[in-house]
Design a protein around this motif. Structure first.
Motif, short mmCIF file in Angstrom:
data_model
loop_
_atom_site.label_atom_id
_atom_site.label_comp_id
_atom_site.label_asym_id
_atom_site.label_seq_id
_atom_site.Cartn_x
_atom_site.Cartn_y
_atom_site.Cartn_z
N ALA A 237 0.83 -1.20 0.00
CA ALA A 237 0.00 0.00 0.00
C ALA A 237 0.87 1.25 0.00
N ALA A 238 1.96 1.22 0.77
CA ALA A 238 2.87 2.37 0.82
C ALA A 238 3.51 2.61 -0.54
N VAL A 239 3.86 1.54 -1.24
CA VAL A 239 4.45 1.68 -2.58
C VAL A 239 3.42 2.22 -3.57
N LEU A 240 2.19 1.73 -3.48
CA LEU A 240 1.14 2.26 -4.37
C LEU A 240 0.89 3.74 -4.11
N ALA A 241 1.09 4.18 -2.87
CA ALA A 241 0.97 5.61 -2.57
C ALA A 241 2.05 6.39 -3.31
N LYS A 242 3.24 5.82 -3.44
CA LYS A 242 4.31 6.47 -4.21
C LYS A 242 3.92 6.61 -5.68
N LEU A 243 3.05 5.72 -6.13
CA LEU A 243 2.60 5.75 -7.53
C LEU A 243 1.34 6.58 -7.70
N GLY A 244 0.99 7.35 -6.67
CA GLY A 244 -0.15 8.26 -6.77
C GLY A 244 -1.49 7.65 -6.41
N LEU A 245 -1.48 6.46 -5.77
CA LEU A 245 -2.74 5.79 -5.45
C LEU A 245 -3.02 5.75 -3.94
N GLY A 246 -2.38 6.63 -3.19
CA GLY A 246 -2.56 6.63 -1.74
C GLY A 246 -4.01 6.85 -1.33
N ASP A 247 -4.65 7.85 -1.89
CA ASP A 247 -6.04 8.14 -1.52
C ASP A 247 -6.99 7.03 -1.97
N GLU A 248 -6.72 6.46 -3.15
CA GLU A 248 -7.57 5.38 -3.66
C GLU A 248 -7.49 4.14 -2.77
N ILE A 249 -6.30 3.82 -2.30
CA ILE A 249 -6.13 2.66 -1.43
C ILE A 249 -6.81 2.91 -0.08
N LYS A 250 -6.68 4.10 0.44
CA LYS A 250 -7.34 4.44 1.71
C LYS A 250 -8.85 4.31 1.59
N ALA A 251 -9.39 4.69 0.44
CA ALA A 251 -10.83 4.63 0.25
C ALA A 251 -11.30 3.19 0.03
N ALA A 252 -10.50 2.40 -0.63
CA ALA A 252 -10.93 1.04 -1.01
C ALA A 252 -10.67 0.01 0.08
N GLY A 253 -9.67 0.26 0.93
CA GLY A 253 -9.29 -0.71 1.95
C GLY A 253 -9.87 -0.38 3.32
N LEU A 254 -9.91 -1.40 4.17
CA LEU A 254 -10.35 -1.22 5.56
C LEU A 254 -9.11 -1.13 6.44
N PRO A 255 -8.92 -0.02 7.15
CA PRO A 255 -7.71 0.12 7.98
C PRO A 255 -7.60 -1.01 9.02
N VAL A 256 -6.40 -1.53 9.16
CA VAL A 256 -6.13 -2.55 10.19
C VAL A 256 -5.65 -1.82 11.44
N LYS A 257 -6.41 -1.94 12.51
CA LYS A 257 -6.03 -1.28 13.75
C LYS A 257 -5.13 -2.15 14.62
N GLY A 258 -5.30 -3.47 14.53
CA GLY A 258 -4.51 -4.32 15.39
C GLY A 258 -4.50 -5.76 14.95
N ILE A 259 -3.57 -6.52 15.52
CA ILE A 259 -3.46 -7.96 15.32
C ILE A 259 -3.42 -8.58 16.71
N ARG A 260 -4.31 -9.53 16.97
CA ARG A 260 -4.37 -10.15 18.29
C ARG A 260 -4.31 -11.67 18.15
N SER A 261 -3.36 -12.28 18.85
CA SER A 261 -3.17 -13.73 18.81
C SER A 261 -3.55 -14.34 20.15
N ARG A 262 -4.40 -15.35 20.10
CA ARG A 262 -4.87 -16.02 21.32
C ARG A 262 -4.94 -17.53 21.10
N THR A 263 -4.87 -18.27 22.19
CA THR A 263 -5.18 -19.68 22.12
C THR A 263 -6.70 -19.83 22.06
N VAL A 264 -7.17 -21.00 21.66
CA VAL A 264 -8.62 -21.19 21.58
C VAL A 264 -9.26 -21.14 22.96
N ALA A 265 -8.45 -21.26 24.00
CA ALA A 265 -8.98 -21.14 25.37
C ALA A 265 -9.13 -19.69 25.79
N GLY A 266 -8.66 -18.75 24.94
CA GLY A 266 -8.81 -17.33 25.23
C GLY A 266 -7.59 -16.68 25.83
#
Length: 461
Positions: free
Chosen positions: A102-131
């Motif tokens: 996405a950062a590279v596509l922004a260099k190619l002038g598509l930063g705003d388009e990617i922001k509009a088309a994609g869903l921002p990732v706020k976090g990554i959370r890893s858990r066991t199935v037990a929680g």
């Protein structure tokens, strides 16, 4: 400078030598060595400014390549992207995560388009199935200080459906660039050009052919068929079942949820599709030493039922099981890869591979599409350097691209293979799941999990 040289040579070609003088004396003879050097400089400049490029594959790799060639000052005169399909069809494939890409596509002038088309990732959370939480990554905080991963204050990390990314890229290049219903059947390369023949009988000639046609690349098979290379992708002994459901129902919005069970790893996340449609995807990963044909007659219901049963058997949370049950399309694939250190450039330097055709890697770092986009940008930069004179020949530009991109992709491929082995712990031929859980917990506490994620995301172009 180059323009002056061209006009100078044009003048000399039409003016009798006796009319050319130095001071008051006619110039009867031009030093042949000087003239030859001048001609070579002009020839090299004009050749670089008139390159005709063919790209096979209209996925994210091929379309990013076309965009980069047209956006940067590469001197490429004509670009054609061929795809075997009859349309760039929506609702095919699953979701992907893009960050460095996405950062590279922004260099190619598509930063705003990617922001509009994609869903921002706020976090990554890893858990066991037990929680039990193993680690959590705040993406915005992790990207602070990484200028290459920011665009106008926004962390460039998004989830997006593959067809939505394809649409953004296709809309950014002239419509005539893409040629559909073109199944490649032969490639003939010589020192001056590459000739491509398609199933419909049409033929095209190019200065450069770029294979962006995926893990089972026909370009790769055609060009390297007579070599001693093993052209078959390697099976990783891991399989993935993934399903796609419409709508957003997961509790943790915009967070990629990883769940580790005995012999399984499940990823649940939200994505944006074409025109902002909401989707969720479940991916279930498990070890399986038995390779089966990817053309097996899997019915959607069979895969879905098997996935739900595996999720239940490994005691995944109800929310994850319910997501699998909601999915209206399901797929199962074996995880394959190409050794990244195999050749990416043909012996004559006029055929180049990018993306999965060059270095298909397991998806456990989420870097497949990101690295393909970076390949495209890097190759375009090398062609721009050819035009500017920094690089002296097309073959040198091709080799420079290969040298630049092989180390980071090879490292990521190795990391991803190792990660896949760890994530499927508890399955056949793997380590106990408890060892995996302890390992990831320690990585989280030491900050290594976050560092690995950021390091993988930073563009290496």
């Amino acid at each position: 400078m180059a323009l002056a040289l061209v006009f100078g040579l044009y003048f000399l070609s039409f003016c009798p030598l006796s009319c050319v003088s130095v001071g008051s004396r006619p110039l009867k003879r031009i030093n042949s060595a000087v003239f030859g050097k001048l001609s070579r400089r002009i020839s090299r400049y004009t050749a670089a400014s008139a390159l005709k490029v063919g790209i096979v594959g209209a996925g994210p790799a091929g379309l990013s390549m076309a965009k980069a060639l047209q956006e940067l000052d590469t001197g490429v005169d004509e670009v054609t992207v061929f795809d075997r399909g009859d349309a760039l069809k929506p609702e095919l494939g699953g979701g992907i995560q893009i960050n460095g890409g996405a950062a590279v596509l922004a260099k190619l002038g598509l930063g705003d388009e990617i922001k509009a088309a994609g869903l921002p990732v706020k976090g990554i959370r890893s858990r066991t199935v037990a929680g039990n939480e193993l680690f959590a990554i705040d993406v915005g905080e992790a990207f602070q200080g990484e200028s290459e991963l920011m665009h106008e204050g926004t962390p460039m990390a998004f989830t997006i459906m593959r067809d939505a990314l394809q649409r953004v890229l296709a809309d950014s290049i002239p419509e005539k660039t893409i040629s559909l219903n073109k199944k490649l059947v032969s490639v003939n390369e010589n020192t001056d050009q590459v000739k491509c023949t398609f199933q419909d009988g049409t033929t095209y000639e190019f200065d450069l052919l770029i294979g962006a046609d995926g893990i089972r690349s026909e370009v790769k098979r055609q060009v390297w068929a007579g070599s001693n290379l093993d052209l078959n992708p390697k099976y990783s002994q891991i399989r993935i079942q993934f399903g796609v459901a419409k709508g957003w129902h997961l509790t943790d919005s915009q967070e990629m949820q990883q769940w580790f069970g005995d012999g399984t790893y499940a990823l649940a996340a939200q994505y944006k599709g074409v025109n902002g449609q909401p989707f969720e995807m479940i991916a279930l990963v498990f070890a399986d030493p038995n390779e089966v044909s990817e053309n097996a007659n899997w019915e959607k219901g069979e895969v879905q039922l098997d996935c739900v049963n595996r999720l239940k058997a490994s005691k995944n949370p109800a929310e994850v099981i319910q997501l699998a049950q909601r999915c209206d399309r399901f797929y199962e694939l074996g995880v394959h890869y190409y050794p990244a250190l195999q050749p990416w450039v043909s012996s004559k330097g006029r055929v180049i591979l990018i993306g999965d055709a060059a270095h298909a890697m397991p998806p456990f770092l989420g870097q497949g599409a990101n690295q393909a986009i970076q390949d495209a940008y890097c190759l375009a930069v090398k062609l721009a350097e050819l035009k500017s004179g920094k690089i002296s020949s097309l073959s040198e530009a091709a080799r420079s691209y290969e040298i630049s991109r092989k180390p980071p992709t090879a490292a990521l491929q190795l990391e991803s293979r190792l990660l896949g082995f760890l994530e499927t712990a508890g399955g056949p031929g793997t380590i106990p799941a408890s060892m995996r859980d302890i390992f990831f917990f320690v990585l989280g506490k030491l900050g290594i999990a976050k560092k690995t994620f950021v390091t993988g995301a930073v563009p290496r172009v």
